[in-house]
Motif scaffolding. Sequence first.
Motif, PDB file in Angstrom:
ATOM      1  N   PHE A   1       0.981   2.620   8.309  1.00  0.00           N
ATOM      2  CA  PHE A   1       2.177   2.157   7.860  1.00  0.00           C
ATOM      3  C   PHE A   1       2.823   0.947   8.825  1.00  0.00           C
ATOM      4  N   THR A   2       3.354   0.102   8.485  1.00  0.00           N
ATOM      5  CA  THR A   2       4.126  -0.546   9.366  1.00  0.00           C
ATOM      6  C   THR A   2       5.710  -0.366   9.073  1.00  0.00           C
ATOM      7  N   PHE A   3       6.703  -0.671  10.141  1.00  0.00           N
ATOM      8  CA  PHE A   3       8.147  -0.468   9.921  1.00  0.00           C
ATOM      9  C   PHE A   3       8.606  -2.024   9.823  1.00  0.00           C
ATOM     10  N   SER A   4       9.046  -2.055   8.463  1.00  0.00           N
ATOM     11  CA  SER A   4       9.354  -3.269   7.937  1.00  0.00           C
ATOM     12  C   SER A   4      10.815  -3.344   7.222  1.00  0.00           C
ATOM     13  N   ILE A   5      10.976  -4.919   6.867  1.00  0.00           N
ATOM     14  CA  ILE A   5      12.202  -5.048   6.256  1.00  0.00           C
ATOM     15  C   ILE A   5      11.675  -5.729   4.855  1.00  0.00           C
ATOM     16  N   TRP A   6      11.852  -5.372   3.753  1.00  0.00           N
ATOM     17  CA  TRP A   6      11.446  -6.165   2.498  1.00  0.00           C
ATOM     18  C   TRP A   6      12.335  -6.475   1.491  1.00  0.00           C
ATOM     19  N   PHE A   7      12.286  -7.284   0.544  1.00  0.00           N
ATOM     20  CA  PHE A   7      13.072  -7.725  -0.569  1.00  0.00           C
ATOM     21  C   PHE A   7      12.969  -6.595  -1.537  1.00  0.00           C
ATOM     22  N   THR A   8      14.037  -5.887  -1.940  1.00  0.00           N
ATOM     23  CA  THR A   8      13.722  -4.877  -3.107  1.00  0.00           C
ATOM     24  C   THR A   8      13.538  -5.213  -4.459  1.00  0.00           C
ATOM     25  N   GLY A   9      14.415  -6.894  -4.592  1.00  0.00           N
ATOM     26  CA  GLY A   9      14.151  -7.231  -5.994  1.00  0.00           C
ATOM     27  C   GLY A   9      12.930  -7.886  -6.150  1.00  0.00           C
ATOM     28  N   SER A  10      11.916  -8.238  -5.222  1.00  0.00           N
ATOM     29  CA  SER A  10      10.609  -8.938  -5.496  1.00  0.00           C
ATOM     30  C   SER A  10       9.706  -7.875  -6.176  1.00  0.00           C
ATOM     31  N   SER A  11       8.814  -8.346  -7.140  1.00  0.00           N
ATOM     32  CA  SER A  11       8.143  -7.370  -7.973  1.00  0.00           C
ATOM     33  C   SER A  11       7.077  -6.688  -6.892  1.00  0.00           C
ATOM     34  N   GLY A  12       6.595  -7.506  -5.724  1.00  0.00           N
ATOM     35  CA  GLY A  12       5.551  -6.968  -4.861  1.00  0.00           C
ATOM     36  C   GLY A  12       6.265  -6.373  -3.419  1.00  0.00           C
ATOM     37  N   LYS A  13       7.446  -6.156  -3.552  1.00  0.00           N
ATOM     38  CA  LYS A  13       8.315  -5.912  -2.230  1.00  0.00           C
ATOM     39  C   LYS A  13       7.977  -6.682  -1.087  1.00  0.00           C
ATOM     40  N   THR A  14       8.171  -7.933  -1.310  1.00  0.00           N
ATOM     41  CA  THR A  14       7.629  -8.839  -0.319  1.00  0.00           C
ATOM     42  C   THR A  14       8.436  -8.798   1.191  1.00  0.00           C
ATOM     43  N   VAL A  15       7.582  -8.611   2.060  1.00  0.00           N
ATOM     44  CA  VAL A  15       7.956  -8.198   3.387  1.00  0.00           C
ATOM     45  C   VAL A  15       8.735  -9.577   4.086  1.00  0.00           C
ATOM     46  N   ALA A  16       9.751  -9.003   4.759  1.00  0.00           N
ATOM     47  CA  ALA A  16      10.459 -10.449   5.333  1.00  0.00           C
ATOM     48  C   ALA A  16      10.384 -10.386   6.868  1.00  0.00           C
ATOM     49  N   TRP A  17      10.267  -9.037   7.287  1.00  0.00           N
ATOM     50  CA  TRP A  17      10.046  -8.903   8.931  1.00  0.00           C
ATOM     51  C   TRP A  17       9.470  -7.420   9.199  1.00  0.00           C
ATOM     52  N   THR A  18       8.518  -7.490  10.271  1.00  0.00           N
ATOM     53  CA  THR A  18       7.756  -6.432  10.472  1.00  0.00           C
ATOM     54  C   THR A  18       7.803  -6.380  12.172  1.00  0.00           C
ATOM     55  N   ALA A  19       7.782  -4.903  12.374  1.00  0.00           N
ATOM     56  CA  ALA A  19       8.207  -4.461  13.964  1.00  0.00           C
ATOM     57  C   ALA A  19       6.558  -4.426  14.462  1.00  0.00           C
ATOM     58  N   ASN A  20       5.646  -3.871  13.866  1.00  0.00           N
ATOM     59  CA  ASN A  20       4.445  -3.682  14.459  1.00  0.00           C
ATOM     60  C   ASN A  20       3.382  -4.136  13.519  1.00  0.00           C
ATOM     61  N   ARG A  21       3.460  -5.527  13.168  1.00  0.00           N
ATOM     62  CA  ARG A  21       2.371  -6.052  12.331  1.00  0.00           C
ATOM     63  C   ARG A  21       0.916  -5.889  12.623  1.00  0.00           C
ATOM     64  N   ASP A  22       0.538  -5.912  13.862  1.00  0.00           N
ATOM     65  CA  ASP A  22      -0.760  -5.717  14.456  1.00  0.00           C
ATOM     66  C   ASP A  22      -1.204  -4.148  14.819  1.00  0.00           C
ATOM     67  N   VAL A  23      -0.133  -3.370  14.891  1.00  0.00           N
ATOM     68  CA  VAL A  23      -0.463  -2.017  15.286  1.00  0.00           C
ATOM     69  C   VAL A  23       0.014  -0.865  14.127  1.00  0.00           C
ATOM     70  N   PRO A  24      -0.570  -0.575  13.024  1.00  0.00           N
ATOM     71  CA  PRO A  24       0.194   0.060  12.089  1.00  0.00           C
ATOM     72  C   PRO A  24       0.368   1.640  12.433  1.00  0.00           C
ATOM     73  N   VAL A  25       0.993   2.376  12.149  1.00  0.00           N
ATOM     74  CA  VAL A  25       0.897   3.693  12.542  1.00  0.00           C
ATOM     75  C   VAL A  25       0.515   4.778  11.625  1.00  0.00           C
ATOM     76  N   ASN A  26       0.090   5.831  11.851  1.00  0.00           N
ATOM     77  CA  ASN A  26      -0.478   6.684  11.034  1.00  0.00           C
ATOM     78  C   ASN A  26       0.418   7.314  10.094  1.00  0.00           C
ATOM     79  N   GLY A  27      -0.141   7.396   8.936  1.00  0.00           N
ATOM     80  CA  GLY A  27       0.494   7.825   7.569  1.00  0.00           C
ATOM     81  C   GLY A  27       1.206   9.245   7.847  1.00  0.00           C
ATOM     82  N   ARG A  28       0.632  10.075   8.891  1.00  0.00           N
ATOM     83  CA  ARG A  28       1.293  11.500   8.834  1.00  0.00           C
ATOM     84  C   ARG A  28       1.940  11.531  10.294  1.00  0.00           C
ATOM     85  N   GLY A  29       3.148  12.100  10.339  1.00  0.00           N
ATOM     86  CA  GLY A  29       3.634  12.474  11.527  1.00  0.00           C
ATOM     87  C   GLY A  29       4.287  11.348  12.556  1.00  0.00           C
TER      88      GLY A  29
END
Length: 812
Positions: A72-100
Amino acid sequence: MTMRVAYIFTTSISFLLLLISVALAKDHGISYLGPGSSISTNSSSNSTTTTILLSPSGAFACGFYRVATNAFTFSIWFTGSSGKTVAWTANRDVPVNGRGSRLSFQEHGGLALLDYDGTAVWSTNMTAARASRAELLDSGNLVVVDQDHRQLWKSFDSATDTLLPSQPMTRYVQLVSASARGLLYTGFYTLYFDSDNQLKLIYDGPEISSIYWPNPANKLWVNQRSAYNRSRYAVLQQTGQFFSSDNSSFDASDLGEKVMRRLTLDYDGNLRLYSLNATSGDWSVSWMALRRVCDVHGLCGKNSLCKYIPKLECSCLEGFEVVDASNWSKGCRRKANITASWDDRRRHEANNMATFSFSKLAQTDFYQHDLEYADSVPFLQCKEACSDNVDCQAFSYRRGEGKCYPKVSLLNGKNFPDPYNDIYLKVPKVVMSTPELASTVTHECKIHEKEADISSRMFKGAISKFKVGYFLSSALTLLFIEVALIIAGCLVVYKWKIGPEVTDEGYTIISSQFRIFSHSELLKATNCFQEELGSGGSGAVYKGVLDDERTVAVKKLNDVIHGEQEFRSELSVIGRIYHMNLVRIWGFSVEKTCKLLVSEFIENGSLDRALFDYQRIIPVLQWNQRYNIALGVAKGLAYLHHECLEWIVHCDVKPENILLDKDFEPKIADFGLVKLQKRGSRALMLSRVHGTRGYIAPEWALNLPITGKADVYSYGVVLLELVKGIRVSSWMVDAEEEVEMAVRCSTEILKEKLAGEDQSWLLEFVDHRLDGEFNHSEAMVMLKIAVSCVEEERSRRPSMSHVVETMLSLVE
Ligand SMILES: *[C@@H]1O[C@H](CO)[C@@H](O)[C@H](O)[C@H]1NC(C)=O
Ligand SMILES: *[C@@H]1O[C@H](CO)[C@@H](O)[C@H](O)[C@H]1NC(C)=O
Ligand SMILES: *[C@@H]1O[C@H](CO)[C@@H](O)[C@H](O)[C@H]1NC(C)=O
Ligand SMILES: *[C@@H]1O[C@H](CO)[C@@H](O)[C@H](O)[C@H]1NC(C)=O
Ligand SMILES: *[C@@H]1O[C@H](CO)[C@@H](O)[C@H](O)[C@H]1NC(C)=O
Ligand SMILES: *[C@@H]1O[C@H](CO)[C@@H](O)[C@H](O)[C@H]1NC(C)=O
Ligand SMILES: *[C@@H]1O[C@H](CO)[C@@H](O)[C@H](O)[C@H]1NC(C)=O
Ligand SMILES: *[C@@H]1O[C@H](CO)[C@@H](O)[C@H](O)[C@H]1NC(C)=O
Ligand SMILES: *[C@@H]1O[C@H](CO)[C@@H](O)[C@H](O)[C@H]1NC(C)=O
Ligand SMILES: *[C@@H]1O[C@H](CO)[C@@H](O)[C@H](O)[C@H]1NC(C)=O
């Protein structure tokens, strides 16, 4: 919800793990976070997003965004777009584990993203005891504020690949593209303020970096930029207007307040402004920085050529092979066999053994990487400069101007018709599969360019006349070459004597680009308009041969606009258009009252001649030829409609205007003529009267504005005729019936048949002259496309680029 918020507050002193269930999160993101709160990912849910904060209007959300099964990344996205388009991401190159993993609003006021083991992969690096809450604003800005609502930190101070309206672009904010479609990882393209205060796009690849926007070949004022305002500030306004301190300002095509927008540097290196359709959730492009995709650098890697037809395509140069077909940015390398002989050549350099020749790539250029540069250099000298230098891979020669650029590496290769530029590629001789003698011939021809041009043409003529002779004996062939060269030599001397203008290499050369001809020159070329090739609504066409021996078609234009200036400016646009499925325009003449258009001569005449020839003078067009013609015409129209500098509607697509070259590759003629015809309703009436009934879209009769969709209709009719081999107008026996009605009725019937399971009717339908020798799936696709193209309602017709895609997808 109030309870939940209160809960967070009361427990903010202790360390809290707040687990939000997805069902809750999807609709009920909370409105702010207080210090001490911490929110975890939940990978057991299948949803792409886990909302933490929601902006007051609900337009933006921030939280965990799934980039892989358990990442997962920590991101900001458009809720109204069908693909939940991402506008900003904190950790684009180092995603974090899905658990914990957790987002934590720490006691000291900073936001941090902690991986499952507690390591911080991202943080706001801020300590502010006064921080009271983190919230997401309706602009898409995530902020940390104090009690008095002063912003201590904001996400707008940084960007990933997207700039939101009202987010300032400054010397510290830059956009960096994603690495591929649908991914968030950092790619190679950047939009930034350069040290000269200009906003630029740069390709920053693993090996090289180069700026490609604004056009680096242009001077500042040509690009209409200013380098003197040091404020380095740009902003996209809510209305869709973009202002920048360097004057690189532009407007969205759909200016207006109520649209959600984003300016994104896409993974393909193009900067696009998008508008969100709130109903469908889809984005549409309302502006883009580069109309021609291949102007972006780094798309195809070294030793390759970029083409856009209508998808991006990369291809290796002669003698090269692709390094990694799944990643073209790695480019092409010399084929293994050749490397050996290439090294040989280097070793034998001292012995002056020319083991290579030059292969010409017309209208092509590679960007920069020049060994040197010289102006007004004769061709031979330029060629020598490259031959003599071991590092020279190829040289670029700009005819007319005599600009010479020997090149060390071949990067960003693309079609380059304007200004006309040729590349001469060093090719080791072994690559040529032809017998040794033949390769010597090409070599000879290339050395004495001017003479050779003539001799090779004569040589070719000799071959076609005396085919046996060519194979008979190499001695005879040699004799031919010698004779040809001697004759050529004489001709050259002769020319040198008579023409003072033939004083340099540039002579034949200038004439190979788009230019203005004199009337007398064309009189001579056409032998006073003797051989008429045909005549249509727009004028009669004559065959001619220019001084440089090019065969051309010269068209006398009827009813063209009178203003010479206007005529010239329209033509300069048309003359710049170059596509393999469009007839090339070489130039024009406007002397006296007579306006002439000079274009390339296409050997095999028009499609109607080949298709509707029932006397069988000409062999029947085979199925694969027909499919190829359909595809080529679609590509040509798609180029006119979507790709070229100024979008053009043809307005008169019919078999008469589709010419076939010697390989039966189609080339569309007469495009852009509508622009040259007299303005006003009379021009439209003219085309209506002159255009063959049956190809004209219904909107002509309804007096609606004419768009590319009118060509789509005509194309549909041509498709039906290609399949059936009969003119649509003579297809329906009922002579009383209007042809428009006939098309409508027969396509209705066709539609029903196409929808049915049974396909036996196809054999009956397809041109009988093919004796059943056709491809069923291709025929079905062509008919389906044809039926959709001739829809009454034009919005239901596909676009030409869509047609091309459909046809290509079948072939692939
Ligand atoms: C994660 O989400 C699933 C499905 O929505 C839910 O059943 C589960 O309780 C959640 N797990 C945690 C730890 O919140
Ligand atoms: C997640 O998706 C997979 C496949 O789409 C499905 O098999 C699985 O049941 C889903 N799990 C949940 C918790 O919805
Ligand atoms: C925080 O500081 C570290 C180390 O100084 C730096 O690598 C990181 O990019 C900074 N994070 C932000 C969001 O500025
Ligand atoms: C700024 O751009 C406009 C059009 O976009 C142009 O007319 C003007 O000349 C440009 N100014 C400079 C200083 O280049
Ligand atoms: C420089 O650009 C800024 C921001 O666009 C603008 O406010 C300012 O007037 C410009 N200065 C000059 C001298 O043009
Ligand atoms: C938005 O999408 C809907 C549904 O697809 C469509 O009907 C409508 O025309 C679109 N609006 C615009 C402005 O394109
Ligand atoms: C393509 O190759 C380049 C190296 O030339 C590499 O940096 C890049 O990550 C590769 N891209 C993909 C999508 O594999
Ligand atoms: C080398 O050339 C020979 C014949 O020209 C060819 O059969 C062979 O496949 C080539 N080898 C490579 C690695 O390209
Ligand atoms: C098309 O061109 C080829 C090669 O020039 C020629 O052999 C053939 O006869 C031509 N066909 C027609 C229909 O003109
Ligand atoms: C028909 O055409 C398709 C696509 O061009 C091709 O895949 C298929 O093999 C062809 N079928 C026959 C029988 O030739």
